[in-house]
Design a protein around this motif. Structure first.
Motif, mmCIF file in Angstrom:
data_model
loop_
_atom_site.group_PDB
_atom_site.id
_atom_site.type_symbol
_atom_site.label_atom_id
_atom_site.label_comp_id
_atom_site.label_asym_id
_atom_site.label_seq_id
_atom_site.Cartn_x
_atom_site.Cartn_y
_atom_site.Cartn_z
ATOM 1 N N GLY A 92 -9.995 0.683 11.366
ATOM 2 C CA GLY A 92 -8.657 1.137 11.725
ATOM 3 C C GLY A 92 -8.639 2.357 12.620
ATOM 4 N N GLN A 142 -2.785 0.466 7.197
ATOM 5 C CA GLN A 142 -3.692 -0.548 6.662
ATOM 6 C C GLN A 142 -3.418 -1.915 7.275
ATOM 7 N N THR A 151 -5.816 -3.048 9.993
ATOM 8 C CA THR A 151 -7.156 -3.546 9.675
ATOM 9 C C THR A 151 -7.214 -5.063 9.598
ATOM 10 N N SER A 184 -6.760 2.433 -2.878
ATOM 11 C CA SER A 184 -7.297 3.570 -2.129
ATOM 12 C C SER A 184 -8.813 3.676 -2.258
ATOM 13 N N THR A 238 0.813 -1.218 0.000
ATOM 14 C CA THR A 238 0.000 0.000 0.000
ATOM 15 C C THR A 238 0.847 1.269 0.000
ATOM 16 N N SER A 284 -12.340 -3.613 11.745
ATOM 17 C CA SER A 284 -12.250 -2.851 10.503
ATOM 18 C C SER A 284 -12.582 -1.397 10.826
ATOM 19 N N SER A 323 -10.067 1.177 0.178
ATOM 20 C CA SER A 323 -9.899 1.662 1.553
ATOM 21 C C SER A 323 -10.907 2.752 1.892
ATOM 22 N N GLY A 353 0.049 4.200 3.743
ATOM 23 C CA GLY A 353 -0.426 2.820 3.722
ATOM 24 C C GLY A 353 -0.114 1.974 4.932
#
Length: 471
Positions: free
Chosen positions: A102, A243, A246, A328, A51, A100, A331, A240
């Protein structure tokens, strides 16, 4: 479970969706879903690197060298240090709350609903700005790719190509992401191979081992402040690493592997960025790189390896910007989905498409604004606003950790605890907020406007919703 469960209702009468989490050594069980712990350290590193390694390494060197000269390498190093100071607190929060959403989830549970709303909506728009930046970069590389194979179309097609592929990536994610995810892994492996060969040869050439050593210009031609302003600009390159948080619920030995994956991915990518700037500024002076702009790396590749080098870089840049944009958009939809489940946006935003099993409304809310911003073509502003909104998120995550450590609620039981507490999270928060001060004024104004609008939405729509301290 906390007794301080989420409660209250938004103006439409919707309440937050409460999910009970049970963690074992083999899986994380959330309501009816069971996430098996199948990801090891390598898998976590792949997510973090994948990422981050995208568009920044191909789009930024020309822009950064134009701002700070060879000292732009120091700008990328500063960005990596700030990212590391945030990665450790994020690791602790993620092992305590493997959810989820984050950073949005951590802040809404640590600092309350107002902070959660501002961060959740700002994260949505921050990712939208980042995606638009990646897509404009993709447009530049698409035009350069055509030029390399002998088809000259001119810069006027950059934005139309970016718009076309932005719409395409949105549709791709609506129709299912399994194949897109497999493609993403292949793209990252190919990118790392191209970069490793190119940067190794470029470094050896720049040092005179395989060619003639270059005589570089003055290291800091534009003064020390330019290094900090450039660090604020290029911080988008490090968006990134969070991530990895998550997938905390799917990671084996998260107390060990999660912080190692986050820190390791930032270090690896940071080294690649610093070496890239060294190789680029050894090939050309800063003014030349600035003139070459978003696709300067293509000419750097040509300088070191001729036509083959240019073709490898233009192909890598095309893959990288495509990979970053696609990831992205996904995300962004995940951020919208999490905020909607907490009743801070209408429940309809988290609706799942029955045919494809994807959050199609959230993906539409991600892709639509992206296309509007792509049409502006303002690469530096897009990158800086994305950095602004994420730096606020990262700073507040560090603050949330300090608040949770202070209160130490019954449910807060992380597998990993930050070494050097409270110094590390305090430095993480201060450095994140300080970097914002070195951005150009327009980026700061747009970023503040997004945050104020998000706060206004909270007071209008969700002021009766309570999230703090809930798991």
């Amino acid at each position: 479970m906390s007794t301080d469960a989420p409660g209250g209702r938004n103006v439409e009468g919707e309440a937050p969706v409460v999910e009970e989490t049970v963690e074992t050594d083999e899986a994380t069980i959330i309501d009816d879903a069971e996430l098996e712990r199948t990801l090891g350290l390598t898998g976590g590193l792949a997510i973090g690197i994948g990422t981050m390694i995208g568009a920044g390494i191909f789009v930024f060197p020309g822009l950064a060298a134009g701002e700070a000269g060879p000292a732009a390498a120091g700008s990328f190093a500063i960005g990596a240090v700030v990212a590391l100071l945030v990665a450790l607190p994020t690791s602790e929060l993620a092992t305590a709350m493997p959810k989820s959403g984050g950073g949005y989830y951590f802040i809404s549970r640590g600092l309350g609903t107002l902070a959660g709303t501002v961060v959740g909506l700002s994260l949505w728009f921050g990712l939208v700005f980042a995606t638009a930046f990646y897509l404009v970069g993709f447009g530049y590389y698409a035009v350069d790719t055509l030029a390399e194979i002998g088809v000259t179309v001119g810069g006027g097609l950059v934005i139309p190509i970016a718009l076309l592929f932005g719409a395409g990536f949105t549709v791709l994610n609506v129709t299912g992401t399994e194949n897109a995810a497999k493609l993403q892994n292949g793209v990252v492996a190919l990118l790392l191979s191209i970069l490793s060969v190119f940067l190794l040869y470029g470094s050896l050439d720049a040092l005179g081992v395989v060619g003639t050593a270059s005589a570089p210009e003055r290291f800091m031609p534009f003064g020390p402040v330019s290094v900090l302003t450039t660090a604020a600009l290029v911080f988008t390159s490090y968006l990134g690493f969070a991530q990895v948080a998550t997938v905390a619920g799917e990671m084996k030995q998260p107390g060990r592997n999660l912080p190692l994956a986050m820190v390791g991915s930032v270090v690896i990518v940071g080294v690649l960025y610093v070496v890239t700037v060294f190789v680029a500024t050894s090939a050309f002076e800063s003014a030349r790189l600035a003139d070459l702009g978003e696709t300067a790396m293509v000419d750097v590749g040509r300088h070191y390896l001729g036509g083959a080098g240019a073709l490898a870089i233009v192909f890598g840049g095309l893959l990288a910007t495509m990979s970053s944009a696609n990831a992205s958009i996904l995300s962004t939809s995940r951020a919208i989905y999490a905020v909607s489940r907490d009743a801070l946006l209408p429940r309809g935003a988290s609706r799942i498409n029955l045919k494809y099993g994807t959050p199609h409304v959230a993906l539409g809310l991600a892709g639509g604004p992206v296309l509007v911003l792509v049409a502006t073509g303002e690469v530096e502003v897009l990158a800086e606003v994305a950095s602004f909104l994420h730096l606020v998120l990262y700073g507040l995550m560090c603050v949330a950790l300090i608040m949770l450590r202070r209160d130490e609620p019954e449910w807060y039981d992380p597998d990993f605890r930050v070494p050097g507490y409270p110094v590390v999270p305090i430095l993480g928060a201060l450095s994140s907020f300080a970097l914002i001060g070195f951005m150009q004024r327009l980026s700061q104004i747009i970023g503040l406007a997004v945050m104020l609008a998000s706060a206004g939405w909270y007071f209008y729509y969700a002021r009766d919703v309570s999230l703090r301290g809930a798991l």
